[in-house]
Design an enzyme around this catalytic site. Sequence first.
Site, PDB file in Angstrom:
ATOM      1  N   ASP A   9      48.935  24.747 -19.953  1.00 47.29           N
ATOM      2  CA  ASP A   9      47.700  24.037 -19.276  1.00 47.29           C
ATOM      3  C   ASP A   9      46.436  24.002 -21.035  1.00 47.29           C
ATOM      4  O   ASP A   9      47.101  24.164 -21.884  1.00 47.29           O
ATOM      5  CB  ASP A   9      46.874  24.695 -18.463  1.00 47.29           C
ATOM      6  CG  ASP A   9      45.449  24.022 -17.944  1.00 47.29           C
ATOM      7  OD1 ASP A   9      45.263  22.743 -17.945  1.00 47.29           O
ATOM      8  OD2 ASP A   9      44.535  24.850 -17.522  1.00 47.29           O
ATOM      9  N   SER A  10      45.707  22.877 -20.562  1.00 46.87           N
ATOM     10  CA  SER A  10      44.836  22.507 -21.784  1.00 46.87           C
ATOM     11  C   SER A  10      43.926  23.921 -21.913  1.00 46.87           C
ATOM     12  O   SER A  10      43.549  24.110 -22.988  1.00 46.87           O
ATOM     13  CB  SER A  10      43.797  21.494 -21.314  1.00 46.87           C
ATOM     14  OG  SER A  10      42.905  21.615 -20.265  1.00 46.87           O
ATOM     15  N   TYR A  41      41.062  18.146 -21.425  1.00 43.40           N
ATOM     16  CA  TYR A  41      41.940  17.060 -21.448  1.00 43.40           C
ATOM     17  C   TYR A  41      41.336  15.886 -20.511  1.00 43.40           C
ATOM     18  O   TYR A  41      41.324  14.716 -20.722  1.00 43.40           O
ATOM     19  CB  TYR A  41      43.222  17.431 -20.824  1.00 43.40           C
ATOM     20  CG  TYR A  41      44.518  18.001 -21.663  1.00 43.40           C
ATOM     21  CD1 TYR A  41      43.817  18.343 -23.176  1.00 43.40           C
ATOM     22  CD2 TYR A  41      45.597  18.224 -21.288  1.00 43.40           C
ATOM     23  CE1 TYR A  41      44.846  18.952 -23.810  1.00 43.40           C
ATOM     24  CE2 TYR A  41      46.502  18.751 -22.205  1.00 43.40           C
ATOM     25  CZ  TYR A  41      46.250  19.255 -23.488  1.00 43.40           C
ATOM     26  OH  TYR A  41      46.995  19.772 -24.275  1.00 43.40           O
ATOM     27  N   GLY A  42      40.452  16.202 -19.383  1.00 46.56           N
ATOM     28  CA  GLY A  42      39.865  15.312 -18.475  1.00 46.56           C
ATOM     29  C   GLY A  42      39.230  14.123 -18.957  1.00 46.56           C
ATOM     30  O   GLY A  42      39.716  12.904 -18.392  1.00 46.56           O
ATOM     31  N   CYS A  73      48.780  21.457 -15.376  1.00 48.70           N
ATOM     32  CA  CYS A  73      47.781  20.669 -15.564  1.00 48.70           C
ATOM     33  C   CYS A  73      47.798  19.458 -14.942  1.00 48.70           C
ATOM     34  O   CYS A  73      48.890  18.697 -15.096  1.00 48.70           O
ATOM     35  CB  CYS A  73      47.564  20.538 -16.916  1.00 48.70           C
ATOM     36  SG  CYS A  73      46.115  19.552 -17.375  1.00 48.70           S
ATOM     37  N   ASN A  74      46.886  18.944 -13.919  1.00 45.41           N
ATOM     38  CA  ASN A  74      47.185  17.581 -13.219  1.00 45.41           C
ATOM     39  C   ASN A  74      46.835  16.609 -14.185  1.00 45.41           C
ATOM     40  O   ASN A  74      47.590  15.588 -14.121  1.00 45.41           O
ATOM     41  CB  ASN A  74      46.324  17.561 -12.249  1.00 45.41           C
ATOM     42  CG  ASN A  74      46.371  18.846 -11.145  1.00 45.41           C
ATOM     43  OD1 ASN A  74      47.083  18.189  -9.779  1.00 45.41           O
ATOM     44  ND2 ASN A  74      46.145  19.913 -11.248  1.00 45.41           N
ATOM     45  N   THR A  75      45.933  16.772 -15.039  1.00 46.69           N
ATOM     46  CA  THR A  75      45.620  15.650 -15.873  1.00 46.69           C
ATOM     47  C   THR A  75      46.651  15.389 -16.829  1.00 46.69           C
ATOM     48  O   THR A  75      46.952  14.200 -17.178  1.00 46.69           O
ATOM     49  CB  THR A  75      44.315  16.177 -16.777  1.00 46.69           C
ATOM     50  OG1 THR A  75      43.391  16.703 -16.065  1.00 46.69           O
ATOM     51  CG2 THR A  75      43.728  15.084 -17.594  1.00 46.69           C
ATOM     52  N   CYS A 185      42.892  19.962  -9.781  1.00 50.89           N
ATOM     53  CA  CYS A 185      42.588  20.414 -11.123  1.00 50.89           C
ATOM     54  C   CYS A 185      43.000  21.927 -11.020  1.00 50.89           C
ATOM     55  O   CYS A 185      42.381  22.595 -10.127  1.00 50.89           O
ATOM     56  CB  CYS A 185      41.204  20.277 -11.656  1.00 50.89           C
ATOM     57  SG  CYS A 185      40.983  21.116 -13.396  1.00 50.89           S
ATOM     58  N   HIS A 187      41.919  24.354 -12.705  1.00 48.57           N
ATOM     59  CA  HIS A 187      40.729  25.261 -12.790  1.00 48.57           C
ATOM     60  C   HIS A 187      40.395  25.571 -11.624  1.00 48.57           C
ATOM     61  O   HIS A 187      39.413  26.459 -11.597  1.00 48.57           O
ATOM     62  CB  HIS A 187      40.043  24.589 -13.880  1.00 48.57           C
ATOM     63  CG  HIS A 187      40.111  24.655 -15.344  1.00 48.57           C
ATOM     64  ND1 HIS A 187      41.060  23.977 -15.839  1.00 48.57           N
ATOM     65  CD2 HIS A 187      39.693  25.569 -16.216  1.00 48.57           C
ATOM     66  CE1 HIS A 187      41.282  24.316 -17.045  1.00 48.57           C
ATOM     67  NE2 HIS A 187      40.280  25.093 -17.341  1.00 48.57           N
TER      68      HIS A 187
HETATM   69  N1  DGL Z   1      43.395  22.180 -15.744  1.00 45.71           N
HETATM   70  C1  DGL Z   1      43.503  20.797 -15.869  1.00 45.71           C
HETATM   71  C2  DGL Z   1      43.911  20.103 -14.747  1.00 45.71           C
HETATM   72  O1  DGL Z   1      44.743  20.530 -13.697  1.00 45.71           O
HETATM   73  C3  DGL Z   1      42.740  19.927 -16.613  1.00 45.71           C
HETATM   74  C4  DGL Z   1      41.555  20.732 -17.275  1.00 45.71           C
HETATM   75  C5  DGL Z   1      40.939  19.686 -18.536  1.00 45.71           C
HETATM   76  O2  DGL Z   1      41.318  20.109 -19.703  1.00 45.71           O
HETATM   77  O3  DGL Z   1      39.990  18.846 -18.312  1.00 45.71           O
HETATM   78  O4  DGL Z   1      43.711  18.785 -14.576  1.00 45.71           O
END
Ligand code: DGL
Length: 266
Positions: A9-10, A41-42, A73-75, A185, A187
């Site tokens: 993940d980020s 990453y968002g 990480c979805n992003t 996300c 998080h």
């Molecule tokens: N946890 C990450 C996700 O699922 C993204 C968080 C980020 O880096 O903005 O998208």
Amino acid sequence: MAKPVVIFDSGVGGLSIYREIKQVLPCVPVVYCSDMVGFPYGPKPESEVIERTSCCLNALAVQFDPSLAVIACNTASTISLPRVRGELGFPVVGVVPAIKTASEYSKNRCIGLLATPGTIARSYTDQLIDDFAADCQVIRVGSSELVQMAEQYLRGESLCDARLRDILAPFLNAKPRPDAVVLGCTHFPLVREALERIAPDIHWIDSGSAIARRVISLLAGHDDQPAQTAGQDHFVHTGKDGLADSLALERMGFARISSLDLGSCL
Ligand code: DGL
């Protein structure tokens, strides 16, 4: 020694996926990687997220020889999967918003998507909605602030309910209110209790247990390998040593913390 599962993940959001995987596979060795230098990453352009994801996963492949990787990480998953699957010689599991689950649950046909600004705008997400929730009203909320709040929460800071209410306002003020909101996300499951406290009438849905089940099925053929003792996992991150110091990683199951050598790829 069994080959590890890599979880990427980020930031620390993928620890919500780590938690689900360890619940069902407590002895599978895990290398968790946080691209702390690339975080968040968002708000980043897609090309940069794809580049960073590919670079980190290739470095992890060389250094840890994993059985499989989870892009927690979805992003990143919503844009990077074709590229990294073409580059790596092991299965790569993506984490993407659980729109189908929300649509199956929703009675009032109004659902929400709470994710990063990147994820809510992806064509991958549009497609998920077209495929599985075409008859639903879908309220999308993209919040980098909530990502930061979850990071700080894991580092011991408390959450501000007033800020959470502001972020969730598009759901809370909607008529009708969504009866299911996808935590798109990784998080966000880390702050699930606060979300449930603020909106107990909303069903908050994440992909964690589905991902854990997918990992079990992919590892089914690896039963012959000896597992490790629980609590021996490895946390790696990009950037200088010490960046993960404020996280209570030992309590979460990590015995080692180190920085990841990216060579010259970024
Ligand atoms: N946890 C990450 C996700 O699922 C993204 C968080 C980020 O880096 O903005 O998208």
